[in-house]
Design a protein around this motif. Sequence first.
Motif, PDB file in Angstrom:
ATOM      1  N   GLY A 293       4.895  -1.025  -8.129  1.00  0.00           N
ATOM      2  CA  GLY A 293       4.462  -2.632  -6.900  1.00  0.00           C
ATOM      3  C   GLY A 293       3.314  -2.456  -6.195  1.00  0.00           C
ATOM      4  O   GLY A 293       2.841  -3.125  -5.762  1.00  0.00           O
ATOM      5  N   VAL A 294       2.676  -1.122  -5.948  1.00  0.00           N
ATOM      6  CA  VAL A 294       2.151  -0.984  -5.446  1.00  0.00           C
ATOM      7  C   VAL A 294       0.379  -1.242  -5.750  1.00  0.00           C
ATOM      8  O   VAL A 294       0.025  -1.257  -6.899  1.00  0.00           O
ATOM      9  CB  VAL A 294       2.172   0.589  -5.455  1.00  0.00           C
ATOM     10  CG1 VAL A 294       0.632   1.054  -4.108  1.00  0.00           C
ATOM     11  CG2 VAL A 294       2.860   1.585  -4.025  1.00  0.00           C
ATOM     12  N   GLU A 295      -0.353  -2.090  -4.907  1.00  0.00           N
ATOM     13  CA  GLU A 295      -1.642  -2.677  -5.527  1.00  0.00           C
ATOM     14  C   GLU A 295      -2.905  -1.503  -5.318  1.00  0.00           C
ATOM     15  O   GLU A 295      -3.827  -1.821  -5.609  1.00  0.00           O
ATOM     16  CB  GLU A 295      -1.805  -4.004  -4.313  1.00  0.00           C
ATOM     17  CG  GLU A 295      -1.063  -4.927  -4.760  1.00  0.00           C
ATOM     18  CD  GLU A 295      -1.628  -6.257  -3.796  1.00  0.00           C
ATOM     19  OE1 GLU A 295      -2.866  -6.712  -3.485  1.00  0.00           O
ATOM     20  OE2 GLU A 295      -0.698  -6.831  -3.745  1.00  0.00           O
TER      21      GLU A 295
ATOM     22  N   PHE B   2       0.866  -1.066   0.108  1.00  0.00           N
ATOM     23  CA  PHE B   2       0.083  -0.080   0.044  1.00  0.00           C
ATOM     24  C   PHE B   2       0.880   1.237   0.123  1.00  0.00           C
ATOM     25  O   PHE B   2       1.569   1.126   0.591  1.00  0.00           O
ATOM     26  CB  PHE B   2      -0.863   0.479   1.293  1.00  0.00           C
ATOM     27  CG  PHE B   2      -1.510  -1.206   1.259  1.00  0.00           C
ATOM     28  CD1 PHE B   2      -3.250  -0.494   0.986  1.00  0.00           C
ATOM     29  CD2 PHE B   2      -2.051  -2.164   1.197  1.00  0.00           C
ATOM     30  CE1 PHE B   2      -4.750  -1.244   0.680  1.00  0.00           C
ATOM     31  CE2 PHE B   2      -2.717  -2.832   1.531  1.00  0.00           C
ATOM     32  CZ  PHE B   2      -4.147  -2.492   1.463  1.00  0.00           C
ATOM     33  N   ALA B   3      -0.041   2.161  -0.480  1.00  0.00           N
ATOM     34  CA  ALA B   3       1.106   3.184  -1.104  1.00  0.00           C
ATOM     35  C   ALA B   3       0.182   4.794   0.039  1.00  0.00           C
ATOM     36  O   ALA B   3      -0.560   4.733  -0.093  1.00  0.00           O
ATOM     37  CB  ALA B   3       0.838   4.180  -1.870  1.00  0.00           C
ATOM     38  N   VAL B   4       0.717   5.224   0.967  1.00  0.00           N
ATOM     39  CA  VAL B   4      -0.234   6.376   2.206  1.00  0.00           C
ATOM     40  C   VAL B   4       0.327   7.500   1.527  1.00  0.00           C
ATOM     41  O   VAL B   4       1.020   7.922   1.956  1.00  0.00           O
ATOM     42  CB  VAL B   4       0.082   5.788   3.840  1.00  0.00           C
ATOM     43  CG1 VAL B   4      -1.305   6.708   4.097  1.00  0.00           C
ATOM     44  CG2 VAL B   4      -0.674   4.188   3.599  1.00  0.00           C
ATOM     45  N   ALA B   5      -0.959   8.060   1.031  1.00  0.00           N
ATOM     46  CA  ALA B   5      -0.550   9.513   0.313  1.00  0.00           C
ATOM     47  C   ALA B   5      -0.939  10.338   1.827  1.00  0.00           C
ATOM     48  O   ALA B   5      -2.102  10.352   1.579  1.00  0.00           O
ATOM     49  CB  ALA B   5      -1.360  10.121  -0.539  1.00  0.00           C
ATOM     50  N   GLY B   6      -0.026  11.180   2.029  1.00  0.00           N
ATOM     51  CA  GLY B   6       0.064  12.011   3.451  1.00  0.00           C
ATOM     52  C   GLY B   6       0.343  11.688   5.087  1.00  0.00           C
ATOM     53  O   GLY B   6       0.117  11.214   5.427  1.00  0.00           O
ATOM     54  N   ALA B   7       1.164  10.248   4.548  1.00  0.00           N
ATOM     55  CA  ALA B   7       2.067   9.570   5.641  1.00  0.00           C
ATOM     56  C   ALA B   7       1.817   9.779   7.281  1.00  0.00           C
ATOM     57  O   ALA B   7       2.002   9.271   8.060  1.00  0.00           O
ATOM     58  CB  ALA B   7       2.656   8.096   5.480  1.00  0.00           C
ATOM     59  N   THR B   8       2.334  11.049   6.848  1.00  0.00           N
ATOM     60  CA  THR B   8       2.617  11.924   7.670  1.00  0.00           C
ATOM     61  C   THR B   8       2.185  12.766   8.766  1.00  0.00           C
ATOM     62  O   THR B   8       2.839  13.509   9.791  1.00  0.00           O
ATOM     63  CB  THR B   8       4.639  12.524   7.747  1.00  0.00           C
ATOM     64  OG1 THR B   8       4.081  13.742   7.389  1.00  0.00           O
ATOM     65  CG2 THR B   8       4.957  11.720   7.087  1.00  0.00           C
ATOM     66  N   GLY B   9       0.941  12.467   8.083  1.00  0.00           N
ATOM     67  CA  GLY B   9      -0.086  13.881   8.751  1.00  0.00           C
ATOM     68  C   GLY B   9      -0.976  13.592   9.734  1.00  0.00           C
ATOM     69  O   GLY B   9      -0.741  12.320  10.396  1.00  0.00           O
ATOM     70  N   ARG B  10      -1.674  13.660  10.041  1.00  0.00           N
ATOM     71  CA  ARG B  10      -2.637  14.102  11.183  1.00  0.00           C
ATOM     72  C   ARG B  10      -3.377  12.195  11.492  1.00  0.00           C
ATOM     73  O   ARG B  10      -3.408  11.059  12.386  1.00  0.00           O
ATOM     74  CB  ARG B  10      -3.685  14.837  11.953  1.00  0.00           C
ATOM     75  CG  ARG B  10      -4.303  14.607  13.010  1.00  0.00           C
ATOM     76  CD  ARG B  10      -5.931  15.734  13.264  1.00  0.00           C
ATOM     77  NE  ARG B  10      -4.899  16.923  13.571  1.00  0.00           N
ATOM     78  CZ  ARG B  10      -4.606  17.888  13.295  1.00  0.00           C
ATOM     79  NH1 ARG B  10      -5.330  18.061  11.805  1.00  0.00           N
ATOM     80  NH2 ARG B  10      -3.928  18.435  13.233  1.00  0.00           N
ATOM     81  N   LEU B  11      -4.004  12.001  10.047  1.00  0.00           N
ATOM     82  CA  LEU B  11      -5.092  10.764   9.420  1.00  0.00           C
ATOM     83  C   LEU B  11      -4.128   9.509   8.893  1.00  0.00           C
ATOM     84  O   LEU B  11      -3.620   8.422   9.174  1.00  0.00           O
ATOM     85  CB  LEU B  11      -5.965  10.922   8.799  1.00  0.00           C
ATOM     86  CG  LEU B  11      -6.505   9.472   8.599  1.00  0.00           C
ATOM     87  CD1 LEU B  11      -7.020   9.102   9.481  1.00  0.00           C
ATOM     88  CD2 LEU B  11      -7.937  10.555   7.725  1.00  0.00           C
ATOM     89  N   GLY B  12      -2.873  10.111   8.751  1.00  0.00           N
ATOM     90  CA  GLY B  12      -2.009   9.445   7.737  1.00  0.00           C
ATOM     91  C   GLY B  12      -0.322   8.775   9.115  1.00  0.00           C
ATOM     92  O   GLY B  12      -0.607   7.062   8.714  1.00  0.00           O
ATOM     93  N   ARG B  13      -0.803   9.069   9.777  1.00  0.00           N
ATOM     94  CA  ARG B  13       0.081   8.036  10.717  1.00  0.00           C
ATOM     95  C   ARG B  13      -0.520   6.888  11.655  1.00  0.00           C
ATOM     96  O   ARG B  13       0.189   6.214  11.242  1.00  0.00           O
ATOM     97  CB  ARG B  13       1.308   8.958  11.753  1.00  0.00           C
ATOM     98  CG  ARG B  13       1.547  10.444  11.666  1.00  0.00           C
ATOM     99  CD  ARG B  13       1.837  10.995  12.329  1.00  0.00           C
ATOM    100  NE  ARG B  13       0.843  11.827  13.540  1.00  0.00           N
ATOM    101  CZ  ARG B  13       0.881  13.319  13.262  1.00  0.00           C
ATOM    102  NH1 ARG B  13       1.796  13.840  12.643  1.00  0.00           N
ATOM    103  NH2 ARG B  13      -0.101  14.290  13.957  1.00  0.00           N
ATOM    104  N   HIS B  14      -2.079   7.264  11.108  1.00  0.00           N
ATOM    105  CA  HIS B  14      -2.384   6.193  12.610  1.00  0.00           C
ATOM    106  C   HIS B  14      -3.198   5.306  10.999  1.00  0.00           C
ATOM    107  O   HIS B  14      -3.289   4.138  10.962  1.00  0.00           O
ATOM    108  CB  HIS B  14      -4.155   6.536  12.438  1.00  0.00           C
ATOM    109  CG  HIS B  14      -4.137   7.289  13.551  1.00  0.00           C
ATOM    110  ND1 HIS B  14      -3.935   6.857  14.909  1.00  0.00           N
ATOM    111  CD2 HIS B  14      -4.037   8.454  13.847  1.00  0.00           C
ATOM    112  CE1 HIS B  14      -3.720   7.926  16.048  1.00  0.00           C
ATOM    113  NE2 HIS B  14      -3.812   9.484  15.407  1.00  0.00           N
ATOM    114  N   VAL B  15      -3.170   5.483   9.517  1.00  0.00           N
ATOM    115  CA  VAL B  15      -3.447   4.616   8.688  1.00  0.00           C
ATOM    116  C   VAL B  15      -2.402   4.049   8.287  1.00  0.00           C
ATOM    117  O   VAL B  15      -2.128   2.438   7.795  1.00  0.00           O
ATOM    118  CB  VAL B  15      -4.020   5.585   7.274  1.00  0.00           C
ATOM    119  CG1 VAL B  15      -3.731   4.518   6.282  1.00  0.00           C
ATOM    120  CG2 VAL B  15      -4.701   5.893   7.614  1.00  0.00           C
ATOM    121  N   VAL B  16      -0.679   4.395   8.722  1.00  0.00           N
ATOM    122  CA  VAL B  16       0.536   3.928   8.636  1.00  0.00           C
ATOM    123  C   VAL B  16       0.490   2.919   9.394  1.00  0.00           C
ATOM    124  O   VAL B  16       0.405   0.953   9.365  1.00  0.00           O
ATOM    125  CB  VAL B  16       0.842   4.343   8.164  1.00  0.00           C
ATOM    126  CG1 VAL B  16       2.820   3.743   9.111  1.00  0.00           C
ATOM    127  CG2 VAL B  16       1.964   5.543   6.870  1.00  0.00           C
TER     128      VAL B  16
END
Length: 250
Positions: free
Chosen positions: A51-53, A4-18
């Motif tokens: 390679g990201v799905e 998975f690629a998480v766009a906004g990975a370091t943001g408020r929500l993104g950190r939790h998604v990661v």
Amino acid sequence: MSRFAVAGATGRLGRHVVDVLTERGHEVVPVARATGVDIITGEGLTEALTGVEVIVDVASWHSSDQEAATEFFRTSAHNLQEAGRAAGVGRIAVASIIGVDKATAGFIAAKKVHEELLLSGPIPVRILRAAQFHEFVGQLLDWQQGDVAHVPALPTQLVACRTVAEALVDLATDQDAPTPGTPIPEIAGPRREILAEAARLLGTRRGVEVVPVDGSGIPDAEIAAEGGFLPGPHATLAGPTFREWLDTRS
């Protein structure tokens, strides 16, 4: 294990998604300027998506200015769709806002454009609309930088970022395609609250006096006052409540 690629990975929500994806055993590619990938300039994006799905898009603009936010979302949607198509990405899951379809102004109206642009691209898109985050209350107090904060007495159904992240990952990893005509899924907290009253709970702990005000000057305040941004009957309601969440941080 999926990639998975998480766009906004370091943001408020993104950190939790990661965190949620990692805990569930998936490989995560963090997409953020801090990791050398820029969804606006496109720098490093093609390489990151190799390679990201699935792309989980939780990137956001940092202010409520409608024009600037719209331009950000217009560019990010185009770049993610085009780079994702080239990389063979199978789908995009994106976090949006409950009531976005009713919005006429401000940041929420920009998110409405974001949804439309993503949906018009070649990669299938799944949308999760969320209520306002618990974390937003502290942001409201921070913006005013004083011992007194004026907060709108508008109805809300605050939800924890972690709760939204779990629901978004569920949506992103579901192998079954949504049934045509199914309402866009929503996630909200377990109870309705008044934003100013929630802010008062936090203000008491911070030594900040919270003064309730009407929504004058806030985009679509009348719609908000009438419950236009509250969850619909098909929404998933999940805890913790704002008070419960706050108690874990004291």
